[in-house]
Design a protein around this motif. Structure first.
Motif, mmCIF file in Angstrom:
data_model
loop_
_atom_site.group_PDB
_atom_site.id
_atom_site.type_symbol
_atom_site.label_atom_id
_atom_site.label_comp_id
_atom_site.label_asym_id
_atom_site.label_seq_id
_atom_site.Cartn_x
_atom_site.Cartn_y
_atom_site.Cartn_z
ATOM 1 N N GLN A 296 0.828 -1.213 0.000
ATOM 2 C CA GLN A 296 0.000 0.000 0.000
ATOM 3 C C GLN A 296 0.859 1.258 0.000
ATOM 4 N N LEU A 297 1.943 1.246 0.760
ATOM 5 C CA LEU A 297 2.838 2.393 0.787
ATOM 6 C C LEU A 297 3.502 2.591 -0.573
ATOM 7 N N LEU A 298 3.912 1.496 -1.201
ATOM 8 C CA LEU A 298 4.525 1.599 -2.526
ATOM 9 C C LEU A 298 3.529 2.125 -3.554
ATOM 10 N N ILE A 299 2.293 1.682 -3.471
ATOM 11 C CA ILE A 299 1.259 2.176 -4.388
ATOM 12 C C ILE A 299 1.090 3.681 -4.213
ATOM 13 N N LYS A 300 1.017 4.127 -2.965
ATOM 14 C CA LYS A 300 0.866 5.553 -2.679
ATOM 15 C C LYS A 300 2.046 6.345 -3.233
ATOM 16 N N ARG A 301 3.247 5.848 -2.998
ATOM 17 C CA ARG A 301 4.440 6.565 -3.458
ATOM 18 C C ARG A 301 4.564 6.514 -4.976
ATOM 19 N N THR A 302 4.122 5.432 -5.583
ATOM 20 C CA THR A 302 4.154 5.333 -7.041
ATOM 21 C C THR A 302 3.289 6.415 -7.658
ATOM 22 N N ARG A 303 2.121 6.631 -7.080
ATOM 23 C CA ARG A 303 1.200 7.638 -7.610
ATOM 24 C C ARG A 303 1.748 9.047 -7.499
ATOM 25 N N THR A 304 2.629 9.293 -6.529
ATOM 26 C CA THR A 304 3.139 10.652 -6.321
ATOM 27 C C THR A 304 4.520 10.879 -6.919
ATOM 28 N N ALA A 305 5.133 9.854 -7.496
ATOM 29 C CA ALA A 305 6.463 10.032 -8.099
ATOM 30 C C ALA A 305 6.353 11.006 -9.273
ATOM 31 N N SER A 306 7.295 11.933 -9.361
ATOM 32 C CA SER A 306 7.226 12.944 -10.423
ATOM 33 C C SER A 306 7.900 12.489 -11.714
ATOM 34 N N ASP A 307 8.830 11.567 -11.631
ATOM 35 C CA ASP A 307 9.523 11.083 -12.815
ATOM 36 C C ASP A 307 8.761 9.910 -13.431
ATOM 37 N N LYS A 308 8.457 10.004 -14.706
ATOM 38 C CA LYS A 308 7.664 8.982 -15.400
ATOM 39 C C LYS A 308 8.312 7.605 -15.317
ATOM 40 N N HIS A 309 9.609 7.530 -15.543
ATOM 41 C CA HIS A 309 10.287 6.233 -15.525
ATOM 42 C C HIS A 309 10.280 5.612 -14.128
ATOM 43 N N THR A 310 10.420 6.450 -13.116
ATOM 44 C CA THR A 310 10.362 5.959 -11.734
ATOM 45 C C THR A 310 8.965 5.445 -11.418
ATOM 46 N N ARG A 311 7.933 6.172 -11.849
ATOM 47 C CA ARG A 311 6.547 5.706 -11.643
ATOM 48 C C ARG A 311 6.346 4.347 -12.299
ATOM 49 N N GLU A 312 6.807 4.200 -13.538
ATOM 50 C CA GLU A 312 6.630 2.934 -14.255
ATOM 51 C C GLU A 312 7.384 1.800 -13.565
ATOM 52 N N LEU A 313 8.597 2.073 -13.129
ATOM 53 C CA LEU A 313 9.382 1.046 -12.443
ATOM 54 C C LEU A 313 8.689 0.598 -11.161
ATOM 55 N N MET A 314 8.266 1.565 -10.349
ATOM 56 C CA MET A 314 7.622 1.239 -9.079
ATOM 57 C C MET A 314 6.294 0.548 -9.298
ATOM 58 N N ALA A 315 5.582 0.917 -10.360
ATOM 59 C CA ALA A 315 4.289 0.284 -10.662
ATOM 60 C C ALA A 315 4.478 -1.176 -11.041
ATOM 61 N N ASN A 316 5.634 -1.501 -11.632
ATOM 62 C CA ASN A 316 5.898 -2.880 -12.056
ATOM 63 C C ASN A 316 6.448 -3.761 -10.955
ATOM 64 N N VAL A 317 6.809 -3.161 -9.825
ATOM 65 C CA VAL A 317 7.300 -3.942 -8.689
ATOM 66 C C VAL A 317 6.119 -4.550 -8.033
#
Length: 135
Positions: free
Chosen positions: A114-135
């Motif tokens: 849940q914490l990772l999902i929350k942080r993924t949604r707030t990441a400002s860098d597109k590539h970081t969001r995609e990486l975290m979303a795939n974890v």
């Protein structure tokens, strides 16, 4: 959501990256220790798979972050205070056949997710969001 330059991470993204790295490192260490402490083949195998999943995540995330110039070997102050459960659990003797212990693990993993999902949604860098979303 605006994207920042891909050569550097925004401060908020660095915090998220630090947390993700801590979850991967601490989780891998915990699951290796847990697998070494049980005799049941099926439980040992499941715990080894969890450790392997964390190791693979760590490698993928580290590669991505280092390409952006992030120093993955320098945990932030926030990271030092995270995931105490893993550290405390390594120093205790657990009965992994006990459903209470397995429920604690399930709850911890659900909280981390849940914490990772929350942080993924707030990441400002597109590539970081995609990486975290795939974890």
């Amino acid at each position: 959501m605006p994207d920042v330059s891909s050569d550097s991470l925004a401060s908020k993204d660095e915090m998220s990256a630090s947390h993700l790295l801590a979850i991967c490192r601490d989780g891998e260490q915990f699951y290796i220790h847990a697998a070494d402490s049980v005799e049941s083949y099926s439980i040992k195998s499941a715990l080894q798979q969890m450790a392997l999943a964390r190791r693979e995540m760590l490698q993928e995330v580290t590669t991505h972050l280092e390409l952006q110039g992030y120093d993955c070997n320098q945990p932030s102050a926030e990271t030092d205070n995270m995931n105490h459960w893993y550290h405390e659990a390594i120093n205790q003797v657990w009965d992994f056949t006990d459903m209470t212990v397995l429920e604690k693990l399930r709850t911890l993993e659900a909280d981390n997710l849940q914490l990772l999902i929350k942080r993924t949604r707030t990441a400002s860098d597109k590539h970081t969001r995609e990486l975290m979303a795939n974890v």
